[in-house]
Design an enzyme around this catalytic site. Structure first.
Site, PDB file in Angstrom:
ATOM      1  N   CYS A 111       0.810  -1.229   0.000  1.00 17.85           N
ATOM      2  CA  CYS A 111       0.000   0.000   0.000  1.00 17.85           C
ATOM      3  C   CYS A 111       0.841   1.275   0.000  1.00 17.85           C
ATOM      4  CB  CYS A 111      -0.930   0.010   1.210  1.00 17.85           C
ATOM      5  SG  CYS A 111      -1.988  -1.416   1.250  1.00 17.85           S
ATOM      6  N   HIS A 236      -3.618   6.920   2.722  1.00 23.18           N
ATOM      7  CA  HIS A 236      -3.993   5.641   2.115  1.00 23.18           C
ATOM      8  C   HIS A 236      -5.338   5.218   2.685  1.00 23.18           C
ATOM      9  CE1 HIS A 236      -4.176   1.583   0.861  1.00 23.18           C
ATOM     10  NE2 HIS A 236      -3.883   1.084   2.052  1.00 23.18           N
ATOM     11  N   ASN A 266     -10.123  -0.593  -0.073  1.00 17.43           N
ATOM     12  CA  ASN A 266      -8.666  -0.449  -0.060  1.00 17.43           C
ATOM     13  C   ASN A 266      -8.112  -0.936  -1.408  1.00 17.43           C
ATOM     14  OD1 ASN A 266      -5.910  -0.765   0.302  1.00 17.43           O
ATOM     15  ND2 ASN A 266      -6.063  -1.760   2.298  1.00 17.43           N
TER      16      ASN A 266
HETATM   17  N1  ACO Z   1     -18.265  -9.409   9.056  1.00 20.31           N
HETATM   18  C1  ACO Z   1     -18.701  -9.681  10.291  1.00 20.31           C
HETATM   19  N2  ACO Z   1     -17.879  -9.989  11.305  1.00 20.31           N
HETATM   20  C2  ACO Z   1     -16.554 -10.004  11.054  1.00 20.31           C
HETATM   21  C3  ACO Z   1     -16.048  -9.739   9.775  1.00 20.31           C
HETATM   22  C4  ACO Z   1     -16.957  -9.431   8.752  1.00 20.31           C
HETATM   23  N3  ACO Z   1     -16.586  -9.122   7.494  1.00 20.31           N
HETATM   24  N4  ACO Z   1     -14.700  -9.815   9.819  1.00 20.31           N
HETATM   25  C5  ACO Z   1     -14.367 -10.138  11.080  1.00 20.31           C
HETATM   26  N5  ACO Z   1     -15.491 -10.257  11.826  1.00 20.31           N
HETATM   27  C6  ACO Z   1     -15.596 -10.564  13.252  1.00 20.31           C
HETATM   28  C7  ACO Z   1     -14.401 -11.299  13.782  1.00 20.31           C
HETATM   29  O1  ACO Z   1     -14.523 -12.696  13.564  1.00 20.31           O
HETATM   30  C8  ACO Z   1     -14.448 -10.947  15.254  1.00 20.31           C
HETATM   31  O2  ACO Z   1     -15.394 -11.776  15.890  1.00 20.31           O
HETATM   32  P1  ACO Z   1     -15.149 -12.312  17.400  1.00 20.31           P
HETATM   33  O3  ACO Z   1     -15.096 -11.049  18.236  1.00 20.31           O
HETATM   34  O4  ACO Z   1     -16.340 -13.144  17.628  1.00 20.31           O
HETATM   35  O5  ACO Z   1     -13.851 -13.050  17.336  1.00 20.31           O
HETATM   36  C9  ACO Z   1     -14.991  -9.525  15.254  1.00 20.31           C
HETATM   37  O6  ACO Z   1     -15.631  -9.345  13.977  1.00 20.31           O
HETATM   38  C10 ACO Z   1     -13.940  -8.461  15.448  1.00 20.31           C
HETATM   39  O7  ACO Z   1     -12.829  -8.726  14.561  1.00 20.31           O
HETATM   40  P2  ACO Z   1     -11.562  -7.804  14.545  1.00 20.31           P
HETATM   41  O8  ACO Z   1     -10.616  -8.326  13.503  1.00 20.31           O
HETATM   42  O9  ACO Z   1     -11.036  -7.611  15.911  1.00 20.31           O
HETATM   43  O10 ACO Z   1     -12.216  -6.433  14.031  1.00 20.31           O
HETATM   44  P3  ACO Z   1     -11.594  -4.993  13.939  1.00 20.31           P
HETATM   45  O11 ACO Z   1     -12.446  -4.028  14.616  1.00 20.31           O
HETATM   46  O12 ACO Z   1     -10.122  -4.991  14.268  1.00 20.31           O
HETATM   47  O13 ACO Z   1     -11.722  -4.687  12.384  1.00 20.31           O
HETATM   48  C11 ACO Z   1     -10.320  -4.584  10.419  1.00 20.31           C
HETATM   49  C12 ACO Z   1     -11.042  -5.475  11.430  1.00 20.31           C
HETATM   50  C13 ACO Z   1     -11.364  -3.806   9.680  1.00 20.31           C
HETATM   51  C14 ACO Z   1      -9.554  -5.469   9.475  1.00 20.31           C
HETATM   52  C15 ACO Z   1      -9.355  -3.613  11.142  1.00 20.31           C
HETATM   53  O14 ACO Z   1      -8.601  -4.308  12.082  1.00 20.31           O
HETATM   54  C16 ACO Z   1      -8.407  -2.890  10.192  1.00 20.31           C
HETATM   55  O15 ACO Z   1      -8.795  -2.069   9.399  1.00 20.31           O
HETATM   56  N6  ACO Z   1      -7.094  -3.156  10.319  1.00 20.31           N
HETATM   57  C17 ACO Z   1      -6.061  -2.444   9.529  1.00 20.31           C
HETATM   58  C18 ACO Z   1      -6.083  -2.780   8.071  1.00 20.31           C
HETATM   59  C19 ACO Z   1      -5.012  -1.956   7.382  1.00 20.31           C
HETATM   60  O16 ACO Z   1      -4.480  -0.985   7.863  1.00 20.31           O
HETATM   61  N7  ACO Z   1      -4.601  -2.341   6.220  1.00 20.31           N
HETATM   62  C20 ACO Z   1      -3.586  -1.485   5.563  1.00 20.31           C
HETATM   63  C21 ACO Z   1      -2.692  -2.182   4.795  1.00 20.31           C
HETATM   64  S1  ACO Z   1      -3.472  -3.143   3.574  1.00 20.31           S
HETATM   65  C22 ACO Z   1      -2.229  -3.587   2.432  1.00 20.31           C
HETATM   66  O17 ACO Z   1      -1.084  -3.323   2.590  1.00 20.31           O
HETATM   67  C23 ACO Z   1      -2.689  -4.419   1.239  1.00 20.31           C
END
Ligand code: ACO
Length: 309
Positions: A111, A236, A266
Protein backbone atom coordinates in the site's frame (compact mmCIF):
# COMPACT_ATOMS: atom_id res chain seq x y z
CA UNK A 1 14.43 22.81 -9.68
CA UNK A 2 11.38 21.19 -8.16
CA UNK A 3 9.28 18.14 -8.93
CA UNK A 4 5.83 18.93 -10.28
CA UNK A 5 2.71 16.89 -10.94
CA UNK A 6 1.93 17.72 -14.57
CA UNK A 7 -1.24 15.64 -14.81
CA UNK A 8 -3.19 12.79 -13.21
CA UNK A 9 -5.53 10.03 -14.36
CA UNK A 10 -7.51 7.14 -12.95
CA UNK A 11 -9.27 3.99 -13.99
CA UNK A 12 -11.93 2.27 -11.92
CA UNK A 13 -13.76 -0.82 -13.17
CA UNK A 14 -17.47 -0.26 -13.83
CA UNK A 15 -18.47 -3.36 -11.90
CA UNK A 16 -19.59 -2.39 -8.36
CA UNK A 17 -19.68 -4.89 -5.47
CA UNK A 18 -21.73 -3.53 -2.55
CA UNK A 19 -21.75 -4.65 1.06
CA UNK A 20 -25.20 -6.10 0.38
CA UNK A 21 -23.72 -8.23 -2.42
CA UNK A 22 -21.10 -9.47 0.07
CA UNK A 23 -23.83 -10.43 2.55
CA UNK A 24 -24.79 -13.11 0.01
CA UNK A 25 -21.20 -14.42 -0.22
CA UNK A 26 -20.01 -14.58 3.41
CA UNK A 27 -21.40 -14.24 6.94
CA UNK A 28 -21.19 -10.46 7.17
CA UNK A 29 -23.43 -7.39 7.14
CA UNK A 30 -23.49 -3.92 5.64
CA UNK A 31 -23.69 -2.62 9.20
CA UNK A 32 -20.49 -4.45 10.33
CA UNK A 33 -18.49 -3.42 7.28
CA UNK A 34 -19.66 0.21 7.40
CA UNK A 35 -19.06 0.77 11.10
CA UNK A 36 -15.71 -1.11 11.23
CA UNK A 37 -14.21 0.16 7.98
CA UNK A 38 -16.26 2.96 6.37
CA UNK A 39 -16.53 0.92 3.15
CA UNK A 40 -19.92 0.78 1.38
CA UNK A 41 -18.85 -0.58 -2.00
CA UNK A 42 -15.79 -1.38 -4.09
CA UNK A 43 -14.98 -1.86 -7.79
CA UNK A 44 -14.08 -5.33 -9.01
CA UNK A 45 -12.43 -5.81 -12.41
CA UNK A 46 -14.20 -8.27 -14.67
CA UNK A 47 -12.55 -8.23 -18.08
CA UNK A 48 -9.89 -5.62 -17.29
CA UNK A 49 -6.32 -6.80 -16.80
CA UNK A 50 -3.82 -5.00 -14.56
CA UNK A 51 -2.06 -3.58 -17.63
CA UNK A 52 -5.33 -2.38 -19.18
CA UNK A 53 -6.29 -0.53 -16.00
CA UNK A 54 -2.80 1.01 -15.79
CA UNK A 55 -2.98 1.98 -19.48
CA UNK A 56 -6.33 3.79 -19.14
CA UNK A 57 -5.17 5.75 -16.08
CA UNK A 58 -1.86 6.61 -17.78
CA UNK A 59 -3.51 7.84 -20.99
CA UNK A 60 -5.73 10.18 -18.97
CA UNK A 61 -2.70 11.44 -17.00
CA UNK A 62 -0.83 12.07 -20.25
CA UNK A 63 -3.83 13.90 -21.75
CA UNK A 64 -4.14 16.06 -18.63
CA UNK A 65 -0.41 16.85 -18.84
CA UNK A 66 -0.63 17.80 -22.52
CA UNK A 67 2.10 15.22 -23.21
CA UNK A 68 2.55 12.22 -25.48
CA UNK A 69 3.93 8.76 -24.58
CA UNK A 70 7.18 9.68 -26.37
CA UNK A 71 7.74 12.47 -23.84
CA UNK A 72 8.11 9.94 -20.99
CA UNK A 73 11.55 8.61 -20.15
CA UNK A 74 10.85 6.45 -17.08
CA UNK A 75 7.81 4.38 -16.10
CA UNK A 76 7.61 3.44 -12.41
CA UNK A 77 4.73 1.09 -11.65
CA UNK A 78 3.78 0.24 -8.07
CA UNK A 79 1.73 -2.91 -7.57
CA UNK A 80 1.45 -6.05 -5.50
CA UNK A 81 -0.63 -7.75 -8.18
CA UNK A 82 1.69 -7.78 -11.22
CA UNK A 83 0.31 -9.08 -14.51
CA UNK A 84 3.03 -11.75 -14.75
CA UNK A 85 5.93 -12.91 -12.58
CA UNK A 86 8.09 -11.33 -15.25
CA UNK A 87 8.54 -9.22 -17.28
CA UNK A 88 7.48 -6.35 -15.08
CA UNK A 89 4.02 -4.82 -15.50
CA UNK A 90 5.90 -1.53 -16.04
CA UNK A 91 7.53 -2.99 -19.18
CA UNK A 92 4.17 -4.34 -20.41
CA UNK A 93 2.64 -0.89 -19.85
CA UNK A 94 5.58 0.78 -21.62
CA UNK A 95 4.83 -1.37 -24.68
CA UNK A 96 1.05 -0.72 -24.52
CA UNK A 97 1.60 3.02 -24.36
CA UNK A 98 4.29 3.08 -27.04
CA UNK A 99 6.89 4.64 -24.75
CA UNK A 100 10.06 4.06 -26.74
CA UNK A 101 12.89 5.58 -24.75
CA UNK A 102 14.27 5.15 -21.25
CA UNK A 103 13.19 2.29 -19.02
CA UNK A 104 10.34 0.86 -16.95
CA UNK A 105 10.20 -1.13 -13.74
CA UNK A 106 7.87 -2.34 -11.00
CA UNK A 107 8.11 -1.28 -7.41
CA UNK A 108 6.85 -3.61 -4.67
CA UNK A 109 5.92 -1.87 -1.42
CA UNK A 110 2.25 -2.91 -1.06
CA UNK A 111 0.00 0.00 0.00
CA UNK A 112 3.01 2.34 0.32
CA UNK A 113 4.02 1.65 -3.28
CA UNK A 114 2.85 4.95 -4.73
CA UNK A 115 4.72 7.01 -2.13
CA UNK A 116 7.89 4.93 -2.57
CA UNK A 117 7.56 5.50 -6.34
CA UNK A 118 7.16 9.24 -5.78
CA UNK A 119 10.32 9.36 -3.66
CA UNK A 120 12.36 7.37 -6.20
CA UNK A 121 11.07 9.51 -9.09
CA UNK A 122 11.81 12.74 -7.24
CA UNK A 123 15.41 11.54 -6.88
CA UNK A 124 15.66 10.72 -10.61
CA UNK A 125 14.27 14.13 -11.59
CA UNK A 126 16.38 16.14 -9.16
CA UNK A 127 19.58 14.28 -10.09
CA UNK A 128 18.93 15.12 -13.75
CA UNK A 129 18.62 11.43 -14.74
CA UNK A 130 15.07 11.87 -16.01
CA UNK A 131 12.88 14.68 -17.27
CA UNK A 132 9.40 13.20 -17.26
CA UNK A 133 8.29 10.17 -15.29
CA UNK A 134 5.03 8.27 -15.41
CA UNK A 135 4.19 6.93 -11.95
CA UNK A 136 1.37 4.39 -11.72
CA UNK A 137 -0.29 2.64 -8.79
CA UNK A 138 -2.47 -0.24 -9.97
CA UNK A 139 -4.05 -3.23 -8.25
CA UNK A 140 -6.29 -6.15 -9.06
CA UNK A 141 -6.64 -7.27 -5.47
CA UNK A 142 -9.81 -9.24 -6.28
CA UNK A 143 -7.46 -11.91 -7.71
CA UNK A 144 -5.59 -12.42 -4.43
CA UNK A 145 -8.55 -12.15 -2.07
CA UNK A 146 -9.90 -15.33 -0.51
CA UNK A 147 -13.60 -14.79 -1.21
CA UNK A 148 -14.54 -17.22 1.59
CA UNK A 149 -12.62 -15.24 4.27
CA UNK A 150 -14.94 -12.55 5.63
CA UNK A 151 -12.15 -10.89 7.64
CA UNK A 152 -10.35 -9.79 4.46
CA UNK A 153 -12.64 -10.10 1.42
CA UNK A 154 -14.80 -7.14 2.48
CA UNK A 155 -11.83 -4.75 2.54
CA UNK A 156 -10.27 -4.62 -0.91
CA UNK A 157 -11.01 -3.32 -4.40
CA UNK A 158 -9.44 -2.88 -7.84
CA UNK A 159 -8.33 0.24 -9.70
CA UNK A 160 -5.50 2.37 -11.01
CA UNK A 161 -4.15 5.89 -10.60
CA UNK A 162 -1.37 7.59 -12.56
CA UNK A 163 0.58 10.82 -12.37
CA UNK A 164 3.04 12.39 -14.79
CA UNK A 165 5.92 14.08 -13.00
CA UNK A 166 8.22 16.67 -14.51
CA UNK A 167 10.49 19.50 -13.56
CA UNK A 168 8.95 22.58 -12.04
CA UNK A 169 9.73 26.15 -12.96
CA UNK A 170 7.45 27.55 -10.26
CA UNK A 171 6.96 26.84 -6.55
CA UNK A 172 5.50 23.33 -7.11
CA UNK A 173 7.73 20.70 -5.50
CA UNK A 174 7.97 17.58 -3.41
CA UNK A 175 9.12 19.48 -0.32
CA UNK A 176 9.90 16.49 1.90
CA UNK A 177 9.36 12.77 1.95
CA UNK A 178 10.38 9.96 4.26
CA UNK A 179 9.94 6.23 3.68
CA UNK A 180 10.36 3.38 6.15
CA UNK A 181 10.15 -0.40 6.29
CA UNK A 182 10.35 -2.98 9.03
CA UNK A 183 10.79 -6.41 7.47
CA UNK A 184 10.63 -8.11 10.87
CA UNK A 185 6.89 -7.41 10.88
CA UNK A 186 6.22 -9.02 7.46
CA UNK A 187 3.81 -11.58 8.90
CA UNK A 188 1.23 -8.97 9.97
CA UNK A 189 0.19 -8.70 6.32
CA UNK A 190 1.27 -11.02 3.52
CA UNK A 191 0.17 -13.38 0.76
CA UNK A 192 0.05 -17.05 1.89
CA UNK A 193 1.16 -20.11 -0.14
CA UNK A 194 -2.05 -19.96 -2.17
CA UNK A 195 -1.35 -16.31 -2.89
CA UNK A 196 -4.23 -15.05 -0.72
CA UNK A 197 -4.03 -12.00 1.54
CA UNK A 198 -3.55 -12.81 5.23
CA UNK A 199 -3.79 -10.01 7.75
CA UNK A 200 -3.59 -9.50 11.51
CA UNK A 201 -6.03 -6.63 11.34
CA UNK A 202 -6.04 -5.49 14.95
CA UNK A 203 -2.22 -5.36 15.21
CA UNK A 204 -1.96 -3.55 11.90
CA UNK A 205 -4.54 -0.98 12.98
CA UNK A 206 -2.46 0.17 15.95
CA UNK A 207 0.85 0.20 14.09
CA UNK A 208 -0.75 2.05 11.15
CA UNK A 209 -2.00 5.01 13.19
CA UNK A 210 1.26 5.36 15.15
CA UNK A 211 3.62 5.00 12.18
CA UNK A 212 1.70 7.24 9.81
CA UNK A 213 1.45 9.96 12.44
CA UNK A 214 5.23 9.80 13.07
CA UNK A 215 6.00 9.85 9.34
CA UNK A 216 3.72 12.86 8.81
CA UNK A 217 5.29 14.77 11.69
CA UNK A 218 8.77 13.98 10.36
CA UNK A 219 8.09 15.43 6.89
CA UNK A 220 6.25 18.46 8.30
CA UNK A 221 9.23 19.17 10.57
CA UNK A 222 11.74 18.70 7.74
CA UNK A 223 9.80 21.14 5.55
CA UNK A 224 9.14 23.57 8.44
CA UNK A 225 5.40 23.39 7.79
CA UNK A 226 2.71 23.30 10.49
CA UNK A 227 -0.41 21.07 10.20
CA UNK A 228 -2.54 24.26 9.89
CA UNK A 229 -0.80 25.14 6.63
CA UNK A 230 -1.72 21.82 4.99
CA UNK A 231 -4.63 22.31 2.58
CA UNK A 232 -5.40 18.60 2.22
CA UNK A 233 -4.29 15.29 3.72
CA UNK A 234 -4.51 12.29 1.41
CA UNK A 235 -4.09 9.17 3.50
CA UNK A 236 -3.99 5.64 2.11
CA UNK A 237 -7.58 4.42 2.21
CA UNK A 238 -7.46 1.27 4.39
CA UNK A 239 -9.98 2.03 7.11
CA UNK A 240 -11.91 5.22 7.87
CA UNK A 241 -11.29 4.69 11.59
CA UNK A 242 -7.51 4.72 10.96
CA UNK A 243 -7.94 7.89 8.88
CA UNK A 244 -10.04 9.60 11.59
CA UNK A 245 -7.58 8.63 14.35
CA UNK A 246 -4.68 9.96 12.29
CA UNK A 247 -6.44 13.26 11.53
CA UNK A 248 -7.25 13.72 15.20
CA UNK A 249 -3.65 13.04 16.28
CA UNK A 250 -2.34 15.52 13.71
CA UNK A 251 -4.98 18.06 14.74
CA UNK A 252 -6.26 18.39 11.19
CA UNK A 253 -10.05 18.79 10.79
CA UNK A 254 -11.92 16.18 8.75
CA UNK A 255 -12.85 18.71 6.02
CA UNK A 256 -9.16 18.82 5.12
CA UNK A 257 -8.80 15.03 4.85
CA UNK A 258 -9.72 13.28 1.61
CA UNK A 259 -11.82 10.13 2.01
CA UNK A 260 -13.20 7.92 -0.76
CA UNK A 261 -12.91 4.54 0.93
CA UNK A 262 -16.73 4.34 1.04
CA UNK A 263 -16.74 3.98 -2.76
CA UNK A 264 -13.59 2.00 -3.52
CA UNK A 265 -12.40 0.13 -0.40
CA UNK A 266 -8.67 -0.45 -0.06
CA UNK A 267 -7.00 -0.38 -3.49
CA UNK A 268 -3.46 -0.60 -2.05
CA UNK A 269 -0.90 1.15 -4.30
CA UNK A 270 -3.72 2.74 -6.34
CA UNK A 271 -5.47 4.40 -3.42
CA UNK A 272 -3.43 7.61 -3.08
CA UNK A 273 -3.16 8.44 -6.82
CA UNK A 274 -6.91 7.81 -7.24
CA UNK A 275 -7.69 10.13 -4.32
CA UNK A 276 -5.20 12.73 -5.60
CA UNK A 277 -6.84 12.79 -9.03
CA UNK A 278 -10.33 13.12 -7.55
CA UNK A 279 -9.24 15.90 -5.19
CA UNK A 280 -7.78 17.88 -8.10
CA UNK A 281 -10.88 17.29 -10.27
CA UNK A 282 -13.16 18.41 -7.44
CA UNK A 283 -11.13 21.58 -6.88
CA UNK A 284 -10.18 20.49 -3.36
CA UNK A 285 -6.51 20.76 -4.31
CA UNK A 286 -5.37 23.82 -6.22
CA UNK A 287 -2.00 24.89 -7.60
CA UNK A 288 0.17 26.20 -4.80
CA UNK A 289 -1.65 24.19 -2.09
CA UNK A 290 0.24 21.92 0.30
CA UNK A 291 -0.86 18.28 0.25
CA UNK A 292 0.31 15.75 2.83
CA UNK A 293 0.17 12.10 1.77
CA UNK A 294 0.78 9.07 3.97
CA UNK A 295 0.50 5.30 3.65
CA UNK A 296 1.13 2.07 5.50
CA UNK A 297 1.15 -1.42 4.07
CA UNK A 298 2.59 -4.92 3.90
CA UNK A 299 6.32 -5.21 4.42
CA UNK A 300 5.73 -3.53 6.71
CA UNK A 301 6.25 -0.39 4.69
CA UNK A 302 5.13 3.14 5.42
CA UNK A 303 5.94 6.73 4.69
CA UNK A 304 4.78 10.26 4.08
CA UNK A 305 5.30 12.94 1.45
CA UNK A 306 4.57 16.67 1.51
CA UNK A 307 4.01 18.22 -1.88
CA UNK A 308 3.30 21.74 -3.03
CA UNK A 309 0.85 21.13 -5.86
N1 ACO B 1 -18.27 -9.41 9.06
C1 ACO B 1 -18.70 -9.68 10.29
N2 ACO B 1 -17.88 -9.99 11.30
C2 ACO B 1 -16.55 -10.00 11.05
C3 ACO B 1 -16.05 -9.74 9.77
C4 ACO B 1 -16.96 -9.43 8.75
N3 ACO B 1 -16.59 -9.12 7.49
N4 ACO B 1 -14.70 -9.81 9.82
C5 ACO B 1 -14.37 -10.14 11.08
N5 ACO B 1 -15.49 -10.26 11.83
C6 ACO B 1 -15.60 -10.56 13.25
C7 ACO B 1 -14.40 -11.30 13.78
O1 ACO B 1 -14.52 -12.70 13.56
C8 ACO B 1 -14.45 -10.95 15.25
O2 ACO B 1 -15.39 -11.78 15.89
P1 ACO B 1 -15.15 -12.31 17.40
O3 ACO B 1 -15.10 -11.05 18.24
O4 ACO B 1 -16.34 -13.14 17.63
O5 ACO B 1 -13.85 -13.05 17.34
C9 ACO B 1 -14.99 -9.52 15.25
O6 ACO B 1 -15.63 -9.35 13.98
C10 ACO B 1 -13.94 -8.46 15.45
O7 ACO B 1 -12.83 -8.73 14.56
P2 ACO B 1 -11.56 -7.80 14.55
O8 ACO B 1 -10.62 -8.33 13.50
O9 ACO B 1 -11.04 -7.61 15.91
O10 ACO B 1 -12.22 -6.43 14.03
P3 ACO B 1 -11.59 -4.99 13.94
O11 ACO B 1 -12.45 -4.03 14.62
O12 ACO B 1 -10.12 -4.99 14.27
O13 ACO B 1 -11.72 -4.69 12.38
C11 ACO B 1 -10.32 -4.58 10.42
C12 ACO B 1 -11.04 -5.48 11.43
C13 ACO B 1 -11.36 -3.81 9.68
C14 ACO B 1 -9.55 -5.47 9.47
C15 ACO B 1 -9.36 -3.61 11.14
O14 ACO B 1 -8.60 -4.31 12.08
C16 ACO B 1 -8.41 -2.89 10.19
O15 ACO B 1 -8.79 -2.07 9.40
N6 ACO B 1 -7.09 -3.16 10.32
C17 ACO B 1 -6.06 -2.44 9.53
C18 ACO B 1 -6.08 -2.78 8.07
C19 ACO B 1 -5.01 -1.96 7.38
O16 ACO B 1 -4.48 -0.98 7.86
N7 ACO B 1 -4.60 -2.34 6.22
C20 ACO B 1 -3.59 -1.49 5.56
C21 ACO B 1 -2.69 -2.18 4.79
S1 ACO B 1 -3.47 -3.14 3.57
C22 ACO B 1 -2.23 -3.59 2.43
O17 ACO B 1 -1.08 -3.32 2.59
C23 ACO B 1 -2.69 -4.42 1.24
Amino acid sequence: MGTKILGTGIYLPENVLTNFDLEKLVDTSDEWITTRTGIKERRIAKEESVVEMARSASLQALRNSGLQPEDIDVVVLATLTPEKKFPSTGCLLQAELGVKKGYAFDLSAACSGFLYALEVSDGLLKSGKAERILVVGVEKLSEIVDWSDRSTCVLFGDGAGAVVLGRSEDESDLLASKMYSEGGLWDILYADKCGYIKMKGRELFKVAVRNMEEACREVLNTAGVSPEEVALVIPHQANVRIINALAEKLGIPRERVYVNIDRYGNTSAASIPIALHEAIEQGRLKRGDLVLMTAMGGGLTWGSALLRY
